[in-house]
Design a protein around this motif. Structure first.
Motif, PDB file in Angstrom:
ATOM      1  N   THR A  66       7.432  -1.152   6.594  1.00 63.07           N
ATOM      2  CA  THR A  66       7.389  -2.482   5.460  1.00 63.07           C
ATOM      3  C   THR A  66       5.988  -1.660   5.006  1.00 63.07           C
ATOM      4  OG1 THR A  66       7.451  -3.752   7.734  1.00 63.07           O
ATOM      5  CG2 THR A  66       5.505  -4.500   5.819  1.00 63.07           C
ATOM      6  N   THR A  92       5.957   1.867   9.158  1.00 59.53           N
ATOM      7  CA  THR A  92       5.283   1.300   7.555  1.00 59.53           C
ATOM      8  C   THR A  92       5.488   2.281   6.638  1.00 59.53           C
ATOM      9  OG1 THR A  92       3.348   0.391   8.183  1.00 59.53           O
ATOM     10  CG2 THR A  92       2.873   0.893   6.037  1.00 59.53           C
ATOM     11  N   LYS A 108       3.580  -5.134  -2.093  1.00 60.62           N
ATOM     12  CA  LYS A 108       3.005  -4.983  -0.290  1.00 60.62           C
ATOM     13  C   LYS A 108       2.856  -5.911   0.502  1.00 60.62           C
ATOM     14  CE  LYS A 108      -1.898  -4.310   1.805  1.00 60.62           C
ATOM     15  NZ  LYS A 108      -2.790  -4.987   1.470  1.00 60.62           N
ATOM     16  N   GLY A 109       4.074  -5.515   1.622  1.00 61.15           N
ATOM     17  CA  GLY A 109       4.242  -6.103   2.831  1.00 61.15           C
ATOM     18  C   GLY A 109       6.096  -6.894   2.210  1.00 61.15           C
ATOM     19  N   SER A 110       6.406  -6.236   1.202  1.00 56.25           N
ATOM     20  CA  SER A 110       8.306  -6.532   1.102  1.00 56.25           C
ATOM     21  C   SER A 110       8.583  -4.700   2.451  1.00 56.25           C
ATOM     22  CB  SER A 110       8.629  -5.993  -0.080  1.00 56.25           C
ATOM     23  OG  SER A 110       8.269  -4.812  -0.342  1.00 56.25           O
ATOM     24  N   LYS A 111       9.575  -5.043   2.605  1.00 56.50           N
ATOM     25  CA  LYS A 111      10.575  -3.957   3.301  1.00 56.50           C
ATOM     26  C   LYS A 111      10.812  -3.892   2.533  1.00 56.50           C
ATOM     27  CE  LYS A 111       9.699  -6.195   7.512  1.00 56.50           C
ATOM     28  NZ  LYS A 111       8.622  -5.621   8.289  1.00 56.50           N
ATOM     29  N   ASP A 133       3.234  -0.246   2.291  1.00 50.80           N
ATOM     30  CA  ASP A 133       1.679  -0.851   1.539  1.00 50.80           C
ATOM     31  C   ASP A 133       1.662   0.288   0.487  1.00 50.80           C
ATOM     32  OD1 ASP A 133      -0.406  -1.967   2.183  1.00 50.80           O
ATOM     33  OD2 ASP A 133      -1.151  -0.643   3.736  1.00 50.80           O
TER      34      ASP A 133
END
Length: 828
Positions: free
Chosen positions: A616, A590, A600-603, A618
């Motif tokens: 990931t 993360t 948020k949650g994307s790579k 956050d």
């Protein structure tokens, strides 16, 4: 009847003591607010305009780019101008060892523009000298010849000025060039020739300057050219601050209105006592031909006289309160401002409140039949609870419950729904006191039952007249409920705001490198060559005053995503000692970011000297810039083979005491402009300090309401003793000792006070919770409201009510105990 009323007030002044105290405290509260707020705003306005106090005309060029020397020359060339010079002012923390103050540092004006004189010593003549106000020198613990520091610059104190003290910021003087180097001058002071017209000279100066190169143009964002006579300039400054302070005045007036309402109820009960004391006298007046209107007229005149005397005492008390407050803040040095129109209105309010509160007792006085002059006073007054009262109470409770439910579920106007709920439920609780107060007192009587027959008899006497007992209990209940609402509200707000600040500013102080920095001198952006902190910076941060804990984070410069933008990636193993919430977010795989386009949650792909790593995304509030990111130690090692100390995070011991910490932080920023300094300690400290002050002020103000309400407890006991005079005599004749009679009244007072405290604490806590919850909901914050109670203050309030109720029973108990049985049983 006028003559009779004057005679009653003149020959029986002790009968009106409770009324005078109640109205004097209530009006004194209002007058104190008016005088203090007006004096404080005037003082701040005058203090703000001190720089212009010796000028005739003030020139403000706004955000002008014109050359200052050219502006000065242009002003001096105007006909009628005798002297002109620019002002220079900055705000700096001054230090001497462990002592620090925030000071307004002025460039020393010329002799013709100086508003203060020297108490001792000399004015500064070089850039390494400073003159302090006597108040600033006292707080710093220095005298002439000692040294103070601004950042890393040591200054010698050459003199002390006679500037008035201030609670907010101190005053200091340096040479004009030393201050002007840190501030851009936008204001000029102008002295005109003797006999010249300030308005005419101001117009001529404006005409001379408005065409100068660099002057702001009308309608632009750079401000406007303003040239005004100094008197108008100063008046506008005072008026502006007065308008700002009016918000606080009206807020405090709302509290004063509640205190006045409590006082009116006490006045009502006091006149009921007067009615009982003069019951036979009124009957005799009616027997010899006095009409009901004449008796009412006598009570009306008495209430006007008592209201006028009490209000006059209140005005004097309020002025003394304002005097003490202004002396504490330093506003008294600028003079006490007396808003006579407001004082006259408040005097009239006091008289009107007394008359209105005495209206119902005066109506009851006219119902005394002439034959009652020959009857002994009734010893028992029992009234059945009205079915209508029960129905109305139930309807109000249901309506209040529905409003509370609507406040909890509504996404908009939740504050309005909460205020409606508090108003309706508050009225329901007060209106229905005759219904439930006797039952509460019966429950408290069970607790007192082990104390013997005296305690049981006190319970029966407390509910003998449920209406009067409920009325007095309701007054104290109102005062306690308001105080608890404020205490719980302030404590809950403080806990929730601190939680909100911890979420948005989880780290108090941060010092870190930047991937690129802006140079204000060259106007260029310079990429960083290394992520490493300059040598010694970490040690300087760790030595900051008031720092509780710190940790150094390792970092490296890497590229982010397809844009290949340079970012600073940080990681640390001891983040939990600074912010456990942030530490819980740091997980392998993360990356925590502050902003930017990454969702948020994307790579997100980060590339270091060891290759790319996909993480990931956050969100976190621990970082101040989108150029910095936070990862786990393992992920940082995957990205870079050469990590270096790149940031220092710290947490403060007391965020409200940041004066000592500001100077060394400013020194770090000045020495290393390429570093980024952030954190939430400053904002958190300001909010926390405001909330603490609010809690103290509100507790003190509504302590007044408690005092008034406890006077009501004494009044109720006095009336009870009067009505039960023959009963007390029978008890004494049957063998009850004087101490037992006093103890009975003590238990009675305690039961009424504790009943009020129980209901007041419960209602106040609920009103505070729903009110604060609705405010945060309207603010759009997702932070859950943290219900909090200041148990020390709340328990202290309970003890105060207990002790005050005990004292309130002393005089009535003494009166009942000293009565001789044969005298009390004899017919008059």
């Amino acid at each position: 009847m006028l003559r009779n009323a004057l005679a009653e007030v003149r020959f029986h002044p002790t009968r009106y003591v409770a009324t005078l105290i109640a109205i004097a405290i209530s009006i004194g509260f209002m007058v104190g607010v008016s005088v203090f707020i007006r004096s404080q705003s005037s003082a701040l306005g005058q203090q703000q305009s001190l720089v212009t106090s010796k000028a005739d005309v003030v020139v403000d060029v706004g955000s002008s780019e014109a050359d200052p020397d050219s502006v000065t020359s242009a002003i001096k060339e105007v006909r009628g101008v005798a002297a002109a010079e620019p002002t220079a002012q900055t705000t700096q923390p001054l230090e001497n060892g462990d002592h620090a103050v925030q000071a307004n540092v002025y460039g020393l004006p010329g002799p013709q523009f100086r508003w203060a004189g020297l108490a001792t010593g000399d004015w500064p003549t070089s850039s390494d000298q400073i003159t302090l106000s006597t108040d600033a020198a006292s707080k710093l613990g220095v005298d002439v010849g000692d040294q103070v520091t601004i950042g890393d610059t040591k200054l010698t104190v050459t003199g002390l000025s006679d500037d008035p003290g201030s609670l907010f910021a101190q005053t200091a003087y340096m040479t004009h060039d030393a201050v002007a180097a840190d501030s851009s001058s936008t204001t000029w002071l102008v002295k005109i020739d003797s006999g010249a017209d300030p308005s005419a000279v101001a117009t001529a100066i404006r005409d001379s300057l408005k065409g100068m190169a660099g002057m702001p143009k009308p309608g632009t964002t750079s401000g406007t050219l303003q040239v005004t006579p100094a008197a108008d300039y100063q008046r506008e400054a005072v008026t502006a601050l007065t308008g700002d302070f009016d918000v606080f005045k009206y807020m405090l007036f709302a509290f004063a209105g509640i205190a006045l309402m409590v006082g009116m109820i006490i006045i009502f009960t006091t006149f009921l006592i007067l009615l009982a004391q003069r019951r036979r006298q009124i009957g005799l007046l009616r027997a010899v031909g006095a009409s009901g209107g004449q008796v009412r007229g006598q009570f009306f005149v008495e209430s006007v006289i008592v209201g006028a005397v009490g209000s006059l005492l209140g005005v004097g008390l309020g002025v003394l309160i304002a005097l003490a407050g202004c002396a504490y803040t330093g506003a008294l040095d600028f003079g006490l401002v007396m808003p006579w129109s407001e004082l006259a209105a408040e005097f009239g309010i006091g008289v009107l409140a007394t008359v209105l509160a005495a209206f119902v007792p005066s109506l009851r006085a006219t119902r005394v039949a002439p034959l009652e002059a020959l009857r002994p006073a009734a010893t028992v007054e029992r009234r059945r609870t009205s079915i209508v009262l029960v129905v109305v109470s139930c309807v109000l409770l249901v309506a209040g419950g529905l409003l509370a439910w609507q406040s909890l579920r509504a996404d908009s106007w939740s504050i309005a729904w909460a205020m409606g709920c508090a108003a309706v439920l508050g009225i329901a609780v007060l209106v229905s006191t005759p219904v439930y107060v006797p039952w509460v007192i019966r429950g408290l009587g069970l607790v007192l039952r082990p104390f013997g027959p005296t305690a049981k008899l006190s319970t029966a006497n407390a509910i003998r007249n449920p209406v009067r007992t409920a009325l007095t209990t309701g007054v104290l209940m109102l005062a306690v409920g308001i105080i608890v609402t404020l205490q719980v509200g302030a404590s809950t707000t403080q806990s929730t705001v601190m939680k909100l600040i911890d979420e948005n500013y989880p780290v108090d102080v941060t010092v870190s490198t930047q991937p690129q920095s802006f140079n204000p001198q060259t106007g260029k952006v310079t990429p960083a060559k290394s992520a490493e902190l300059p040598g010694g910076v970490a040690d300087e941060v760790e030595k900051l005053p008031n720092l509780k804990a710190s940790t150094t984070l390792d970092g490296a410069l890497v590229t982010s995503g397809a844009t290949k933008q340079k970012v600073l990636v940080l990681a640390g193993s001891d983040i939990d000692q600074i912010s456990p919430d942030v530490a819980s977010q740091v997980r392998p795989g993360t990356v925590l970011v502050a902003g930017g386009t990454a969702k948020k949650g994307s790579k997100l792909v980060l590339t270091g000297d060891r290759g790319p790593v996909t993480l990931t995304v956050d969100r976190t509030k621990a970082l101040d810039s989108s150029d910095a990111m936070l990862v786990s130690v393992s992920d940082l090692n995957k990205l870079s083979s050469s990590t270096v100390p790149a940031a220092v995070w710290g947490t403060m011991s007391d965020r409200t005491d940041m004066a000592r910490t500001m100077a060394p932080i400013a020194e770090i920023m000045q020495s290393h402009p390429e570093l980024a300094v952030g954190g939430g300690a400053f904002i958190a400290g300001i909010l926390e300090q405001v909330l603490k002050v609010l809690l103290v002020v509100m507790t003190a103000l509504f302590g007044v309401a408690v005092i008034i309400a406890l006077i009501g407890v004494a009044n109720t006991l006095g009336l009870s003793v009067l009505e039960r005079g023959r009963e007390s005599a029978l008890l004494r004749a049957m063998g009850m000792q004087r101490n037992s009679l006093r103890l009975m009244l003590f238990f009675e007072a305690v039961q009424m006070a504790m009943a009020a405290v129980i209901v007041g604490v419960l209602c106040g806590s609920f009103f505070a919770w729903i009110g604060i919850r609705s405010i945060f909901k309207m603010a759009g914050t997702s932070t859950a409201v943290t219900f909090s109670v200041d148990w020390t203050t709340t328990i202290g309030l309970v003890l105060v009510c207990f002790l005050a109720a005990s004292l309130a029973s002393v005089l009535p108990g003494r009166r009942a105990a000293l009565a001789t049985p044969t005298e009390a049983l004899a017919e008059e």
